[in-house]
Scaffold this motif. Structure first.
Motif, mmCIF file in Angstrom:
data_model
loop_
_atom_site.group_PDB
_atom_site.id
_atom_site.type_symbol
_atom_site.label_atom_id
_atom_site.label_comp_id
_atom_site.label_asym_id
_atom_site.label_seq_id
_atom_site.Cartn_x
_atom_site.Cartn_y
_atom_site.Cartn_z
ATOM 1 N N LEU A 1 -3.471 5.321 -2.434
ATOM 2 C CA LEU A 1 -3.870 4.946 -1.075
ATOM 3 C C LEU A 1 -5.370 4.665 -1.106
ATOM 4 O O LEU A 1 -6.153 5.521 -1.529
ATOM 5 C CB LEU A 1 -3.591 6.090 -0.095
ATOM 6 C CG LEU A 1 -2.123 6.508 0.093
ATOM 7 C CD1 LEU A 1 -2.039 7.719 1.027
ATOM 8 C CD2 LEU A 1 -1.295 5.355 0.649
ATOM 9 N N SER A 2 -5.749 3.468 -0.671
ATOM 10 C CA SER A 2 -7.152 3.085 -0.743
ATOM 11 C C SER A 2 -7.912 3.562 0.483
ATOM 12 O O SER A 2 -7.485 3.348 1.614
ATOM 13 C CB SER A 2 -7.255 1.561 -0.848
ATOM 14 O OG SER A 2 -8.613 1.195 -0.791
ATOM 15 N N LEU A 3 -9.054 4.213 0.221
ATOM 16 C CA LEU A 3 -9.927 4.636 1.325
ATOM 17 C C LEU A 3 -11.216 3.816 1.306
ATOM 18 O O LEU A 3 -12.201 4.176 1.943
ATOM 19 C CB LEU A 3 -10.248 6.127 1.195
ATOM 20 C CG LEU A 3 -9.042 7.074 1.085
ATOM 21 C CD1 LEU A 3 -9.495 8.485 0.749
ATOM 22 C CD2 LEU A 3 -8.246 7.085 2.378
ATOM 23 N N PHE A 4 -11.215 2.726 0.535
ATOM 24 C CA PHE A 4 -12.401 1.862 0.464
ATOM 25 C C PHE A 4 -12.480 0.991 1.710
ATOM 26 O O PHE A 4 -11.455 0.697 2.340
ATOM 27 C CB PHE A 4 -12.323 0.945 -0.767
ATOM 28 C CG PHE A 4 -12.514 1.677 -2.061
ATOM 29 C CD1 PHE A 4 -13.749 2.216 -2.397
ATOM 30 C CD2 PHE A 4 -11.458 1.831 -2.948
ATOM 31 C CE1 PHE A 4 -13.925 2.905 -3.587
ATOM 32 C CE2 PHE A 4 -11.620 2.517 -4.137
ATOM 33 C CZ PHE A 4 -12.862 3.047 -4.455
ATOM 34 N N PRO A 5 -13.701 0.529 2.047
ATOM 35 C CA PRO A 5 -13.799 -0.402 3.166
ATOM 36 C C PRO A 5 -12.999 -1.666 2.839
ATOM 37 O O PRO A 5 -13.020 -2.127 1.699
ATOM 38 C CB PRO A 5 -15.300 -0.733 3.236
ATOM 39 C CG PRO A 5 -15.977 0.031 2.168
ATOM 40 C CD PRO A 5 -14.983 0.771 1.367
ATOM 41 N N ALA A 6 -12.238 -2.187 3.804
ATOM 42 C CA ALA A 6 -11.429 -3.384 3.536
ATOM 43 C C ALA A 6 -11.631 -4.376 4.678
ATOM 44 O O ALA A 6 -11.917 -3.984 5.809
ATOM 45 C CB ALA A 6 -9.954 -2.998 3.446
ATOM 46 N N LEU A 7 -11.494 -5.665 4.331
ATOM 47 C CA LEU A 7 -11.642 -6.703 5.360
ATOM 48 C C LEU A 7 -10.573 -6.529 6.434
ATOM 49 O O LEU A 7 -10.814 -6.657 7.613
ATOM 50 C CB LEU A 7 -11.514 -8.092 4.726
ATOM 51 C CG LEU A 7 -12.736 -8.564 3.946
ATOM 52 C CD1 LEU A 7 -12.487 -9.942 3.377
ATOM 53 C CD2 LEU A 7 -13.978 -8.563 4.836
ATOM 54 N N MET A 8 -9.348 -6.241 5.950
ATOM 55 C CA MET A 8 -8.242 -5.950 6.876
ATOM 56 C C MET A 8 -8.091 -4.425 6.902
ATOM 57 O O MET A 8 -7.781 -3.837 5.861
ATOM 58 C CB MET A 8 -6.935 -6.539 6.338
ATOM 59 C CG MET A 8 -7.013 -8.003 6.025
ATOM 60 S SD MET A 8 -6.524 -8.963 7.422
ATOM 61 C CE MET A 8 -4.769 -8.953 7.225
ATOM 62 N N LEU B 1 -18.417 -12.975 0.362
ATOM 63 C CA LEU B 1 -17.013 -12.543 0.487
ATOM 64 C C LEU B 1 -16.041 -13.661 0.121
ATOM 65 O O LEU B 1 -14.949 -13.395 -0.392
ATOM 66 C CB LEU B 1 -16.735 -12.030 1.909
ATOM 67 C CG LEU B 1 -17.479 -10.739 2.292
ATOM 68 C CD1 LEU B 1 -17.139 -10.304 3.711
ATOM 69 C CD2 LEU B 1 -17.190 -9.610 1.307
ATOM 70 N N SER B 2 -16.448 -14.926 0.326
ATOM 71 C CA SER B 2 -15.531 -16.021 -0.019
ATOM 72 C C SER B 2 -15.303 -16.084 -1.536
ATOM 73 O O SER B 2 -14.240 -16.473 -2.002
ATOM 74 C CB SER B 2 -16.058 -17.366 0.512
ATOM 75 O OG SER B 2 -17.188 -17.741 -0.232
ATOM 76 N N VAL B 3 -16.309 -15.677 -2.319
ATOM 77 C CA VAL B 3 -16.137 -15.697 -3.787
ATOM 78 C C VAL B 3 -15.289 -14.516 -4.261
ATOM 79 O O VAL B 3 -14.514 -14.640 -5.212
ATOM 80 C CB VAL B 3 -17.512 -15.700 -4.515
ATOM 81 C CG1 VAL B 3 -17.335 -15.919 -6.014
ATOM 82 C CG2 VAL B 3 -18.446 -16.742 -3.937
ATOM 83 N N VAL B 4 -15.434 -13.373 -3.586
ATOM 84 C CA VAL B 4 -14.689 -12.190 -4.057
ATOM 85 C C VAL B 4 -13.343 -12.011 -3.348
ATOM 86 O O VAL B 4 -12.670 -10.992 -3.538
ATOM 87 C CB VAL B 4 -15.511 -10.872 -3.908
ATOM 88 C CG1 VAL B 4 -16.756 -10.912 -4.757
ATOM 89 C CG2 VAL B 4 -15.864 -10.582 -2.457
ATOM 90 N N ALA B 5 -12.945 -13.009 -2.574
ATOM 91 C CA ALA B 5 -11.699 -12.879 -1.795
ATOM 92 C C ALA B 5 -10.506 -12.555 -2.694
ATOM 93 O O ALA B 5 -10.375 -13.103 -3.801
ATOM 94 C CB ALA B 5 -11.428 -14.177 -1.045
ATOM 95 N N GLY B 6 -9.652 -11.681 -2.207
ATOM 96 C CA GLY B 6 -8.461 -11.294 -2.959
ATOM 97 C C GLY B 6 -7.562 -12.487 -3.267
ATOM 98 O O GLY B 6 -6.900 -12.519 -4.313
ATOM 99 N N THR B 7 -7.572 -13.490 -2.398
ATOM 100 C CA THR B 7 -6.717 -14.663 -2.627
ATOM 101 C C THR B 7 -7.168 -15.420 -3.876
ATOM 102 O O THR B 7 -6.351 -15.948 -4.631
ATOM 103 C CB THR B 7 -6.755 -15.620 -1.420
ATOM 104 O OG1 THR B 7 -8.116 -15.767 -1.018
ATOM 105 C CG2 THR B 7 -5.930 -15.112 -0.257
#
Ligand SMILES: Cc1cc2nc3c(=O)[nH]c(=O)nc-3n(C[C@H](O)[C@H](O)[C@H](O)COP(=O)(O)O)c2cc1C
Length: 320
Positions: free
Chosen positions: A72-79, A263-269
């Motif tokens: 379970l991730s507790l890191f800050p997330a965009l969503m 953030l556009s460069v590191v995007a998960g997509t």
């Protein structure tokens, strides 16, 4: 071969956890790690709905009868992530082990999981955070040194400094993470007092790992200087493989560029495209400095057995 507090706590054969890897830890891969006698770990944040997550958990259960875990991730997330939704499924599906990573695990979440019979562990990058997780009620802590691939934090502490400090300070068993890719690393971690290790990067370069072969080939050719820490300007430092995208992030950070541009460069997509299509510069992937001593793509079971056997051989040689 190596029985420790961690093998007993989790009911696993080898004191090795296959670290959760976002977009990589798919059910087949997680099950392959558990079937090899280590602990496969799902990455819940990959699933955007409770039902998709439930299907993935059920798939792992179909593929292995060995213990596995969910991160379970507790890191800050965009969503924003609602870990209570995942916890519902974890309890309903009787997942045996949960790992939290990032900030201090919420006590109410841990209490809920523990009341349902789930064993809990936490992964963090400092002794202060480890103590706080122990206080919150986890049964084991992984301390993650900054040579590792992933969220290494801002302190820059290395595995060899962090692990013995954590072992001397905590009551719960400690796992070492960061830079461990072979039997030398496993034995060193055990010598430092760890009861187990968490490995990520080594498992990327395996036959079953669901990433494009171009990427696996590029990683086996990489050396110890082919990673860099990025995203420190956002206080969210990640050690990444040094490709064009990671270098671009570092450049944008040094120019104090717009957050949106970074953030556009590191995007998960973008990372997902890289994994699926093998475009080596499409996005950013976490990677350990120890990639320099990973030279072969091998099946998961072969890698895990190889690590344990090498550690046992070295131990025998040293004792003789
Ligand atoms: C490609 C990749 C993705 C990762 N994704 C996550 C993640 O989503 N959550 C997490 O807690 N750790 C993540 N990690 C960290 C691993 O779980 C593990 O702690 C780390 O890889 C150990 O260091 P090593 O790479 O030197 O073996 C990731 C690591 C890699 C290499």
């Amino acid at each position: 071969m190596f029985r420790t507090r961690i093998t007993r706590l989790f009911g696993i054969e080898h004191p090795i956890v296959g670290g959760a890897m976002m977009e990589v830890s798919k059910p087949e891969f997680v099950a392959a790690i558990s079937n090899a006698g280590a602990l496969g770990m799902m990455a819940s944040a990959m699933y955007e709905s409770r039902e998709k997550f439930r299907r993935a958990v059920r798939r792992v259960k179909e593929l292995t009868d060995k213990p596995f875990g969910v991160n379970l991730s507790l890191f800050p997330a965009l969503m924003p992530i609602d870990n209570n939704l995942y916890a519902d499924v974890i309890l309903e599906e009787h997942v045996p082990i949960v790992e939290t990573s990032g900030y201090r695990p919420p006590e109410d979440l841990l209490a809920r999981l523990k009341a349902g019979g789930v064993k809990t562990m936490h992964k963090c990058v400092s002794v202060r955070q480890a103590l706080s997780a122990q206080k919150a009620g986890v049964e084991a802590v992984t301390v993650f040194g900054s040579e590792g691939g992933g969220h290494i934090g801002e302190l820059g502490l290395t595995t060899i400094s962090l692990v013995p400090r954590a072992v001397d300070t905590l009551d719960v068993p400690v796992l070492a993470a960061g830079g461990i890719v072979d039997g030398r690393g496993l034995l060193a971690a055990l010598a430092l007092g760890a009861q187990g290790v968490t490995i990520g990067t080594r498992l990327l370069v395996t036959t079953e790992c669901p990433i494009h072969d171009n990427l696996k080939q590029a990683l086996v050719s990489a050396t110890e200087v082919d990673t860099l820490p990025i995203l420190g300007s956002l206080r969210n430092t990640v050690r990444a493989w040094k490709n064009a995208a990671a270098l671009r992030v570092a450049e944008l950070e040094s120019l104090q560029a717009d957050l949106g541009e970074i953030l556009s460069v590191v995007a998960g997509t973008a990372t997902k495209r890289m994994y699926e299509e093998g475009d080596l510069n499409a996005g950013v992937i976490p990677c350990s400095q120890s990639i320099g001593i990973v030279h072969e793509i091998r099946p998961v079971a072969n890698v895990i057995e190889g690590i344990v056997q090498e550690a046992a051989e070295i131990l025998g040689r040293l004792a003789a």
